[in-house]
Design a protein around this motif. Structure first.
Motif, short mmCIF file in Angstrom:
data_model
loop_
_atom_site.label_atom_id
_atom_site.label_comp_id
_atom_site.label_asym_id
_atom_site.label_seq_id
_atom_site.Cartn_x
_atom_site.Cartn_y
_atom_site.Cartn_z
N ASP A 227 0.68 -1.12 -0.24
CA ASP A 227 0.22 0.01 0.01
C ASP A 227 0.78 1.34 -0.15
O ASP A 227 0.53 2.27 -0.67
CB ASP A 227 -0.94 0.02 1.33
CG ASP A 227 -1.81 0.95 1.10
OD1 ASP A 227 -1.99 1.66 0.10
OD2 ASP A 227 -2.64 1.43 2.16
N ARG A 228 1.87 1.31 0.87
CA ARG A 228 2.61 2.27 0.91
C ARG A 228 3.64 2.43 -0.37
O ARG A 228 3.75 3.79 -0.85
CB ARG A 228 3.69 2.24 1.96
CG ARG A 228 3.34 2.17 3.45
CD ARG A 228 4.39 2.46 4.57
NE ARG A 228 5.29 1.46 4.22
CZ ARG A 228 5.39 0.24 5.22
NH1 ARG A 228 4.21 0.05 5.85
NH2 ARG A 228 6.30 -0.81 4.83
N ASN A 229 4.06 1.61 -1.14
CA ASN A 229 4.85 1.57 -2.09
C ASN A 229 4.09 1.40 -3.61
O ASN A 229 4.59 1.57 -4.53
CB ASN A 229 6.00 0.27 -2.17
CG ASN A 229 6.89 0.74 -1.07
OD1 ASN A 229 7.83 1.30 -1.21
ND2 ASN A 229 6.65 0.00 -0.09
N SER A 230 2.85 1.47 -3.39
CA SER A 230 1.94 1.38 -4.90
C SER A 230 2.03 2.82 -5.54
O SER A 230 2.11 2.53 -6.61
CB SER A 230 0.60 1.14 -4.47
OG SER A 230 -0.15 2.41 -3.69
N ASP A 231 2.32 3.99 -4.94
CA ASP A 231 2.46 5.05 -5.74
C ASP A 231 4.00 5.04 -6.52
O ASP A 231 4.20 5.47 -7.68
CB ASP A 231 2.45 6.18 -4.93
CG ASP A 231 1.17 6.57 -4.52
OD1 ASP A 231 0.24 6.25 -5.07
OD2 ASP A 231 0.97 7.10 -3.45
N ILE A 232 5.03 4.21 -5.65
CA ILE A 232 6.42 4.30 -6.40
C ILE A 232 6.13 3.25 -7.55
O ILE A 232 6.73 3.46 -8.89
CB ILE A 232 7.18 3.86 -5.28
CG1 ILE A 232 7.41 4.61 -4.21
CG2 ILE A 232 8.46 3.30 -6.32
CD1 ILE A 232 8.35 4.27 -3.19
N LEU A 233 5.26 2.01 -7.45
CA LEU A 233 5.14 1.18 -8.69
C LEU A 233 4.44 1.96 -9.76
O LEU A 233 5.08 1.75 -11.00
CB LEU A 233 4.28 0.09 -8.13
CG LEU A 233 4.97 -1.03 -7.17
CD1 LEU A 233 3.97 -1.94 -6.85
CD2 LEU A 233 6.07 -1.53 -8.18
N LYS A 234 3.52 2.74 -9.35
CA LYS A 234 2.80 3.47 -10.57
C LYS A 234 3.46 4.49 -11.25
O LYS A 234 3.51 4.56 -12.59
CB LYS A 234 1.28 4.11 -10.06
CG LYS A 234 0.23 3.19 -9.47
CD LYS A 234 -0.77 3.78 -8.83
CE LYS A 234 -0.57 4.51 -7.69
NZ LYS A 234 -1.81 4.94 -7.11
N TRP A 235 4.36 5.17 -10.71
CA TRP A 235 5.01 6.36 -11.32
C TRP A 235 6.31 5.68 -12.27
O TRP A 235 6.63 6.04 -13.18
CB TRP A 235 5.51 7.45 -10.16
CG TRP A 235 4.31 8.14 -9.74
CD1 TRP A 235 3.89 8.31 -8.57
CD2 TRP A 235 3.57 9.24 -10.51
NE1 TRP A 235 2.79 9.08 -8.54
CE2 TRP A 235 2.52 9.54 -9.88
CE3 TRP A 235 3.72 9.61 -11.98
CZ2 TRP A 235 1.66 10.61 -10.25
CZ3 TRP A 235 2.67 10.45 -12.35
CH2 TRP A 235 1.60 10.94 -11.66
N SER A 236 6.81 4.78 -11.35
CA SER A 236 7.84 3.88 -12.03
C SER A 236 7.50 3.26 -13.47
O SER A 236 8.08 3.36 -14.20
CB SER A 236 8.41 2.83 -11.15
OG SER A 236 9.05 3.42 -9.89
N GLY A 237 6.22 2.67 -13.27
CA GLY A 237 5.80 1.97 -14.65
C GLY A 237 5.72 3.08 -15.51
O GLY A 237 5.80 2.87 -16.86
N LEU A 238 4.98 4.21 -15.18
CA LEU A 238 4.69 5.45 -16.28
C LEU A 238 6.20 5.74 -16.96
O LEU A 238 6.48 6.29 -17.85
CB LEU A 238 4.20 6.43 -15.46
CG LEU A 238 2.51 6.20 -15.30
CD1 LEU A 238 1.89 7.46 -14.54
CD2 LEU A 238 1.77 5.98 -16.68
N VAL A 239 7.22 5.95 -15.76
CA VAL A 239 8.45 6.42 -16.44
C VAL A 239 9.26 5.32 -17.32
O VAL A 239 9.65 5.77 -18.50
CB VAL A 239 9.48 6.66 -15.21
CG1 VAL A 239 10.83 6.73 -15.63
CG2 VAL A 239 8.98 7.88 -14.42
N VAL A 240 8.94 3.97 -16.95
CA VAL A 240 9.31 3.09 -17.98
C VAL A 240 8.81 3.00 -19.16
O VAL A 240 9.40 2.75 -20.48
CB VAL A 240 9.42 1.80 -17.36
CG1 VAL A 240 9.61 0.46 -18.27
CG2 VAL A 240 10.47 1.82 -15.78
N ALA A 241 7.35 3.22 -19.10
CA ALA A 241 6.58 3.26 -20.42
C ALA A 241 6.91 4.35 -21.22
O ALA A 241 7.03 4.35 -22.52
CB ALA A 241 5.21 3.27 -19.98
#
Length: 226
Positions: free
Chosen positions: A186-200
Protein backbone atom coordinates in the motif's frame (compact mmCIF):
# COMPACT_ATOMS: atom_id res chain seq x y z
CA UNK A 1 23.95 5.31 -45.11
CA UNK A 2 23.39 8.88 -43.87
CA UNK A 3 24.75 10.30 -40.61
CA UNK A 4 21.22 10.65 -39.21
CA UNK A 5 20.45 6.97 -39.70
CA UNK A 6 23.79 5.98 -38.17
CA UNK A 7 23.15 8.07 -35.07
CA UNK A 8 19.66 6.64 -34.56
CA UNK A 9 21.04 3.15 -35.18
CA UNK A 10 23.70 3.42 -32.47
CA UNK A 11 21.31 5.03 -29.98
CA UNK A 12 18.87 2.14 -30.50
CA UNK A 13 21.66 -0.42 -30.22
CA UNK A 14 22.86 0.96 -26.86
CA UNK A 15 19.25 1.24 -25.61
CA UNK A 16 18.52 -2.39 -26.48
CA UNK A 17 21.84 -3.60 -25.12
CA UNK A 18 20.92 -2.13 -21.74
CA UNK A 19 17.44 -3.68 -22.00
CA UNK A 20 19.01 -7.05 -22.80
CA UNK A 21 21.15 -6.86 -19.66
CA UNK A 22 18.04 -6.04 -17.61
CA UNK A 23 16.20 -8.99 -19.18
CA UNK A 24 19.07 -11.38 -18.40
CA UNK A 25 19.22 -10.16 -14.78
CA UNK A 26 15.47 -10.71 -14.40
CA UNK A 27 15.80 -14.26 -15.73
CA UNK A 28 18.76 -15.01 -13.44
CA UNK A 29 17.10 -13.62 -10.30
CA UNK A 30 13.83 -15.36 -11.17
CA UNK A 31 15.66 -18.66 -11.66
CA UNK A 32 17.42 -18.24 -8.30
CA UNK A 33 14.08 -17.63 -6.59
CA UNK A 34 12.51 -20.59 -8.41
CA UNK A 35 14.15 -22.97 -5.96
CA UNK A 36 13.58 -26.36 -4.35
CA UNK A 37 12.57 -28.06 -7.59
CA UNK A 38 13.89 -31.61 -7.40
CA UNK A 39 11.24 -33.67 -9.20
CA UNK A 40 8.06 -33.41 -11.25
CA UNK A 41 5.85 -32.97 -8.19
CA UNK A 42 8.03 -30.12 -6.92
CA UNK A 43 7.94 -28.49 -10.36
CA UNK A 44 4.14 -28.71 -10.58
CA UNK A 45 3.80 -27.25 -7.11
CA UNK A 46 6.28 -24.47 -7.91
CA UNK A 47 4.34 -23.49 -11.04
CA UNK A 48 1.18 -23.14 -8.93
CA UNK A 49 2.75 -21.21 -6.06
CA UNK A 50 5.83 -19.32 -7.24
CA UNK A 51 4.09 -16.65 -9.30
CA UNK A 52 6.68 -13.95 -8.56
CA UNK A 53 9.78 -15.77 -9.88
CA UNK A 54 7.80 -17.15 -12.83
CA UNK A 55 6.65 -13.62 -13.69
CA UNK A 56 10.26 -12.41 -13.47
CA UNK A 57 11.47 -15.18 -15.80
CA UNK A 58 8.69 -14.60 -18.34
CA UNK A 59 9.13 -10.81 -18.26
CA UNK A 60 12.91 -11.15 -18.59
CA UNK A 61 12.48 -13.50 -21.57
CA UNK A 62 10.05 -11.11 -23.28
CA UNK A 63 12.38 -8.13 -22.73
CA UNK A 64 15.36 -10.15 -24.00
CA UNK A 65 13.45 -11.25 -27.12
CA UNK A 66 12.27 -7.73 -27.94
CA UNK A 67 15.75 -6.30 -27.31
CA UNK A 68 17.23 -8.94 -29.64
CA UNK A 69 14.97 -7.76 -32.45
CA UNK A 70 15.96 -4.17 -31.71
CA UNK A 71 19.70 -4.89 -31.70
CA UNK A 72 19.55 -6.97 -34.87
CA UNK A 73 17.33 -4.45 -36.63
CA UNK A 74 19.72 -1.61 -35.77
CA UNK A 75 22.99 -3.41 -36.62
CA UNK A 76 21.71 -5.09 -39.79
CA UNK A 77 19.75 -1.97 -40.76
CA UNK A 78 16.78 -4.21 -41.43
CA UNK A 79 13.44 -2.52 -42.04
CA UNK A 80 11.50 -5.71 -41.26
CA UNK A 81 13.25 -6.36 -37.93
CA UNK A 82 13.05 -2.70 -36.93
CA UNK A 83 9.29 -2.64 -37.56
CA UNK A 84 8.87 -5.95 -35.70
CA UNK A 85 10.76 -4.44 -32.78
CA UNK A 86 8.58 -1.31 -32.90
CA UNK A 87 5.38 -3.36 -32.79
CA UNK A 88 6.60 -5.60 -29.95
CA UNK A 89 7.80 -2.61 -27.93
CA UNK A 90 4.48 -0.87 -28.47
CA UNK A 91 2.56 -3.96 -27.27
CA UNK A 92 4.82 -4.19 -24.19
CA UNK A 93 4.27 -0.51 -23.46
CA UNK A 94 0.49 -0.82 -23.76
CA UNK A 95 0.45 -3.91 -21.53
CA UNK A 96 2.51 -2.10 -18.93
CA UNK A 97 0.19 0.92 -19.02
CA UNK A 98 -2.80 -1.39 -18.57
CA UNK A 99 -1.14 -2.88 -15.49
CA UNK A 100 -0.40 0.59 -14.08
CA UNK A 101 -3.99 1.70 -14.68
CA UNK A 102 -5.25 -1.49 -13.02
CA UNK A 103 -3.14 -0.78 -9.91
CA UNK A 104 -4.33 2.83 -9.97
CA UNK A 105 -8.05 2.10 -10.38
CA UNK A 106 -8.33 -1.27 -8.63
CA UNK A 107 -6.07 -0.57 -5.68
CA UNK A 108 -8.33 -2.40 -3.20
CA UNK A 109 -8.39 -5.50 -5.39
CA UNK A 110 -4.62 -5.27 -5.86
CA UNK A 111 -4.07 -5.13 -2.08
CA UNK A 112 -6.44 -8.07 -1.62
CA UNK A 113 -4.26 -10.09 -4.01
CA UNK A 114 -1.21 -9.16 -1.92
CA UNK A 115 -3.04 -10.39 1.18
CA UNK A 116 -3.81 -13.66 -0.59
CA UNK A 117 -0.07 -14.17 -1.14
CA UNK A 118 0.41 -14.37 2.64
CA UNK A 119 -2.63 -16.64 2.99
CA UNK A 120 -1.11 -19.09 0.48
CA UNK A 121 2.30 -18.93 2.16
CA UNK A 122 0.68 -19.66 5.53
CA UNK A 123 -1.29 -22.60 4.14
CA UNK A 124 1.94 -24.12 2.78
CA UNK A 125 4.00 -23.68 5.93
CA UNK A 126 3.64 -27.31 7.14
CA UNK A 127 5.05 -28.69 3.91
CA UNK A 128 7.72 -26.11 3.16
CA UNK A 129 8.23 -23.02 5.29
CA UNK A 130 10.57 -21.07 2.98
CA UNK A 131 7.89 -18.66 1.72
CA UNK A 132 6.54 -17.84 5.16
CA UNK A 133 10.05 -17.57 6.55
CA UNK A 134 11.03 -15.18 3.77
CA UNK A 135 8.02 -12.96 4.45
CA UNK A 136 8.61 -13.01 8.22
CA UNK A 137 12.27 -12.07 7.84
CA UNK A 138 11.76 -9.33 5.24
CA UNK A 139 8.62 -7.81 6.82
CA UNK A 140 9.73 -8.38 10.44
CA UNK A 141 6.42 -10.02 11.29
CA UNK A 142 5.21 -13.30 12.74
CA UNK A 143 2.30 -15.52 11.75
CA UNK A 144 -0.57 -14.79 9.43
CA UNK A 145 -2.50 -12.51 11.83
CA UNK A 146 -0.01 -12.25 14.70
CA UNK A 147 2.51 -14.33 16.66
CA UNK A 148 -0.25 -16.23 18.48
CA UNK A 149 -0.91 -18.18 15.27
CA UNK A 150 2.04 -20.39 16.29
CA UNK A 151 0.59 -21.13 19.73
CA UNK A 152 -0.62 -24.56 18.56
CA UNK A 153 2.92 -25.82 17.99
CA UNK A 154 4.38 -24.46 21.24
CA UNK A 155 7.36 -22.63 19.75
CA UNK A 156 8.18 -19.86 17.26
CA UNK A 157 10.23 -20.32 14.09
CA UNK A 158 13.59 -18.47 14.15
CA UNK A 159 12.37 -16.19 11.33
CA UNK A 160 9.90 -14.63 13.80
CA UNK A 161 12.68 -12.97 15.80
CA UNK A 162 15.55 -10.61 15.05
CA UNK A 163 17.80 -12.83 17.15
CA UNK A 164 17.22 -16.21 15.51
CA UNK A 165 19.08 -18.04 18.28
CA UNK A 166 16.82 -16.67 20.99
CA UNK A 167 13.27 -16.72 19.64
CA UNK A 168 10.69 -16.76 22.40
CA UNK A 169 7.46 -14.92 23.23
CA UNK A 170 9.30 -11.96 24.77
CA UNK A 171 11.43 -11.33 21.66
CA UNK A 172 9.04 -12.38 18.87
CA UNK A 173 7.71 -9.90 16.30
CA UNK A 174 4.24 -8.78 17.36
CA UNK A 175 2.78 -7.77 14.05
CA UNK A 176 1.05 -10.24 11.74
CA UNK A 177 2.48 -10.77 8.28
CA UNK A 178 -0.73 -10.24 6.32
CA UNK A 179 -1.18 -6.70 7.67
CA UNK A 180 2.55 -5.94 7.31
CA UNK A 181 2.70 -7.25 3.73
CA UNK A 182 -0.44 -5.40 2.60
CA UNK A 183 0.73 -2.17 4.27
CA UNK A 184 4.11 -2.47 2.52
CA UNK A 185 2.51 -2.68 -0.93
CA UNK A 186 0.00 0.00 0.00
CA UNK A 187 2.84 2.40 0.90
CA UNK A 188 4.81 1.57 -2.23
CA UNK A 189 1.94 1.43 -4.73
CA UNK A 190 2.58 5.04 -5.79
CA UNK A 191 6.24 4.21 -6.46
CA UNK A 192 5.15 1.26 -8.61
CA UNK A 193 2.69 3.40 -10.54
CA UNK A 194 5.07 6.27 -11.26
CA UNK A 195 7.95 3.91 -12.01
CA UNK A 196 5.72 2.09 -14.48
CA UNK A 197 4.85 5.37 -16.17
CA UNK A 198 8.51 6.39 -16.39
CA UNK A 199 9.49 3.04 -17.90
CA UNK A 200 6.56 3.29 -20.34
CA UNK A 201 7.80 6.76 -21.34
CA UNK A 202 11.29 5.36 -21.99
CA UNK A 203 9.75 2.56 -24.04
CA UNK A 204 7.80 5.14 -26.02
CA UNK A 205 11.03 7.00 -26.83
CA UNK A 206 12.54 3.70 -28.00
CA UNK A 207 9.42 3.06 -30.09
CA UNK A 208 9.73 6.49 -31.75
CA UNK A 209 13.44 5.97 -32.50
CA UNK A 210 12.72 2.51 -33.95
CA UNK A 211 9.99 3.90 -36.19
CA UNK A 212 12.31 6.70 -37.33
CA UNK A 213 15.05 4.18 -38.11
CA UNK A 214 12.70 1.89 -40.03
CA UNK A 215 11.30 4.83 -42.00
CA UNK A 216 14.80 6.15 -42.76
CA UNK A 217 15.97 2.72 -43.94
CA UNK A 218 12.94 2.38 -46.21
CA UNK A 219 13.42 5.88 -47.70
CA UNK A 220 17.15 5.33 -48.17
CA UNK A 221 16.58 2.08 -50.06
CA UNK A 222 13.92 3.70 -52.21
CA UNK A 223 16.31 6.45 -53.20
CA UNK A 224 19.06 3.91 -53.81
CA UNK A 225 16.84 2.05 -56.29
CA UNK A 226 16.68 5.08 -58.57
Amino acid sequence: MSCGISMVKYILFIFNLLCSICGILLIVFGALLFSNVHNIDDFAEAVRTQQVPITMIVLGTVILLISWFGCCGAIRESYCMSMTYSILLFVLMVGQLVLVVYIWVQKDRYLQIMGDVVEKAWDRRTRRADYMDAIQISMECCGRNNFSDYAFQGYFPPSCCKDTNNCRQETVYRRGCKAAFVDFWDRNSDILKWSGLVVAAIEFVGFVFACCLANSIRNYRRRADY
